[in-house]
Design an enzyme around this catalytic site. Sequence first.
Site, PDB file in Angstrom:
ATOM      1  N   VAL A  24      -4.926  -6.898   2.047  1.00 46.37           N
ATOM      2  CA  VAL A  24      -4.647  -8.326   1.993  1.00 46.37           C
ATOM      3  C   VAL A  24      -5.952  -9.104   2.122  1.00 46.37           C
ATOM      4  CG1 VAL A  24      -4.298  -8.601   4.493  1.00 46.37           C
ATOM      5  CG2 VAL A  24      -3.183 -10.186   2.894  1.00 46.37           C
ATOM      6  N   GLU A  32      12.143   8.425  11.143  1.00 45.90           N
ATOM      7  CA  GLU A  32      11.734   9.703  10.589  1.00 45.90           C
ATOM      8  C   GLU A  32      11.403  10.671  11.723  1.00 45.90           C
ATOM      9  OE1 GLU A  32      11.880  10.214   7.436  1.00 45.90           O
ATOM     10  OE2 GLU A  32      11.863   8.176   6.608  1.00 45.90           O
ATOM     11  N   SER A  81       0.076   2.939   8.059  1.00 48.61           N
ATOM     12  CA  SER A  81      -0.716   1.870   8.664  1.00 48.61           C
ATOM     13  C   SER A  81      -1.595   2.412   9.788  1.00 48.61           C
ATOM     14  CB  SER A  81       0.227   0.787   9.218  1.00 48.61           C
ATOM     15  OG  SER A  81      -0.457  -0.085  10.093  1.00 48.61           O
ATOM     16  N   GLY A  82      -2.728   1.767   9.995  1.00 48.85           N
ATOM     17  CA  GLY A  82      -3.633   2.141  11.075  1.00 48.85           C
ATOM     18  C   GLY A  82      -3.313   1.477  12.397  1.00 48.85           C
ATOM     19  N   ASP A 131      16.534  14.491   7.724  1.00 49.42           N
ATOM     20  CA  ASP A 131      16.271  14.743   9.138  1.00 49.42           C
ATOM     21  C   ASP A 131      17.418  14.251  10.006  1.00 49.42           C
ATOM     22  OD1 ASP A 131      15.608  12.178   8.397  1.00 49.42           O
ATOM     23  OD2 ASP A 131      13.805  12.047   9.608  1.00 49.42           O
ATOM     24  N   CYS A 163      16.011   2.684   8.164  1.00 57.63           N
ATOM     25  CA  CYS A 163      17.316   2.089   7.921  1.00 57.63           C
ATOM     26  C   CYS A 163      17.587   1.031   8.976  1.00 57.63           C
ATOM     27  CB  CYS A 163      18.408   3.162   7.972  1.00 57.63           C
ATOM     28  SG  CYS A 163      18.113   4.557   6.865  1.00 57.63           S
ATOM     29  N   LEU A 182      17.799   2.747   3.756  1.00 60.78           N
ATOM     30  CA  LEU A 182      16.632   2.764   2.887  1.00 60.78           C
ATOM     31  C   LEU A 182      16.349   4.232   2.612  1.00 60.78           C
ATOM     32  CD1 LEU A 182      14.225   1.351   1.472  1.00 60.78           C
ATOM     33  CD2 LEU A 182      12.959   1.611   3.610  1.00 60.78           C
ATOM     34  N   ALA A 183      16.628   4.687   1.405  1.00 62.96           N
ATOM     35  CA  ALA A 183      16.552   6.107   1.085  1.00 62.96           C
ATOM     36  C   ALA A 183      15.097   6.543   0.933  1.00 62.96           C
ATOM     37  CB  ALA A 183      17.333   6.396  -0.193  1.00 62.96           C
ATOM     38  N   VAL A 184      14.664   7.487   1.786  1.00 67.10           N
ATOM     39  CA  VAL A 184      13.287   7.991   1.772  1.00 67.10           C
ATOM     40  C   VAL A 184      13.247   9.503   1.607  1.00 67.10           C
ATOM     41  CG1 VAL A 184      11.181   8.231   3.153  1.00 67.10           C
ATOM     42  CG2 VAL A 184      12.404   6.044   3.123  1.00 67.10           C
TER      43      VAL A 184
END
Length: 618
Positions: free
Chosen positions: A306, A92, A391-392, A112, A2, A51-53
């Site tokens: 990409v 998170e 992501s790494g 959370d 968010c 941003l709803a997760v």
Amino acid sequence: MCGIAGWVSFDDDLRRHRSTAAAMTATMACRGPDDEGLYVREHVALGHRRLAVVDVVHGRQPMALSTGGALGTGPDADRVTDDALAIVYSGEVYDSREHRAALGGEFATGSDTEVVLRAHRAAGDRDPREVVAGLNGMFAYALWDARREELLLVRDRLGVKPLYYYPTRDGVLFGSEPKAVLAHPDVPRVIDAAGLRRVLGMVADPAGTPFAGLREVPPGHVVRISRAGVQELRYWQLESTPHTDDVDATVARVREILDDTARRQLVADVPLCTLLSGGLDSSALTALAARRLGEAGQGPVRSFAVDFAGNDTDFVPDEVRGTPDAPYVADVAAHVRSDHTDVVLDDARLLDDAARDAVLRARDTPGMGEIDTSLYLLFAAVRQSSTVALSGESADEVFGGYVDFHDPAAVGADTFPWLAGRMIASMAGGGPGDLLHERVAKELDLAGHVEDAYRQTMAEVPRLDGETGHDARMREVSYAYLTRFLPVLLDRKDRMSMAVGLEVRVPFCDHRLVEYVFNTPWHLKTFDGREKSLLRAATADLLPRSVVERVKSPYPSTQDPRYGAGIASRYATLADDPGSPLADLVDLDAGRQASRTVQDRLLFVDRWLREYEVDVTV
């Protein structure tokens, strides 16, 4: 994920300034396209864009908790007035289920955010750092305690999620991004010498920003704001401890942490995917996710990569990129049977003014040119079908993957290895700082700035008794990368993803992994004579042989000559413009001979100075 914003004023009644708080919050709409909320009391205003997760229906913010335990969310938060503890939160907490069980009692939501709020309430008068230190995750939040009239600004250990604050005469302004604070009418847009050094450098400042007076909450810190003033309090830092595991035990422990991290970070109530480059880091992560989702009956994993038009036929190896990504991406996608999508970008999309403007607005400062734009376009494509991506990022800093980790000249240099080594020199061909007018160059003293930053970094390194020689030096190098290089990449990742409302998680930033590998001696990190030996050994059983044997290759860039020609043409127009605000800082004519990367960066600096109406006091 968010966006948050807010204001504390101990001498004013902020109920009279609700519209200003709303305007600050509105700047975070890109970070939170799903919902908005505002909590306003006499001395505090907390704004939230969501941003709803997790718990999409009930997890609205702000959240307020009364002394009696009543919870108000979203618009209902304003109704909680009994000594309310109120929060706006971004990020998170991956172990929220464990905390929920430990706290006991009934919860009104599955989010959370409520867990964090109730954990602080349960802590009572204990040091709030005890609560934060118990959280595993990426987060930035603001917690208002009405009883104490105290605001806490909290940021995760590695600084994955951003949080900025601006001390005022009687309180503070804060936001997930500078734009939230800059939206307040009393905040000037001033760049002094220190700020310009930050714009031009490739060394992260854990707390400073380009804008005068604006600070970033340092990673691993809580900032406490009360009538007594502002305090920055550390709750976490890297420490040096003896490593007693042998190679096999070390590899097993790395795999154990990775498995647990994948389990925690694959929790979401919205579509999730991975970012796949065909390198060891992202491939291992995709394979771990594929196995986990498969075991849970939720597969296949989605993956995105990409690439650039023409790379399939015209790729030319260079000093830092020996191979194109596409063949390895295909090998991994086939091996783990992912639902894969290639996002192929051409010069027209990379040069598109709308995309470049979006990148600048997301950054609030000039970024990395084409590298930023391509990442933004990748994330925009991913967001069409996924809300969360893994992501790494950070595996190279944690495990020692960059070429400069293995270059004796770079490691032995009395400065940051990335500034002395091959990687950045090959990518940038110098830097904008090389083009400064003599007066400006003398005042900025970029070399002295880097020297001071390096000395400060080395003074912070936690030493291990009895450790000497190469292992001791590599501890210094690892610390420098984790604290002065990684933040640059994490900031870029966050801004480009949140600009399109995409949450990107970074499992390799799990603090348990970072702490463990940081304290693993270098000779164990390279036990097979290669880069990232521990990660390769820990995940080789999940990967195709081609990826296990692949040499590290950094984030790709286009080799299409049309992109370079487009940048050169735009730079020529800039250099011929006597009204460019850059003209007072940079020798624009000399810049005609600069590399594509430098010209691209200068184009962004010029656009930034114009559009943000920045007052440069150098």
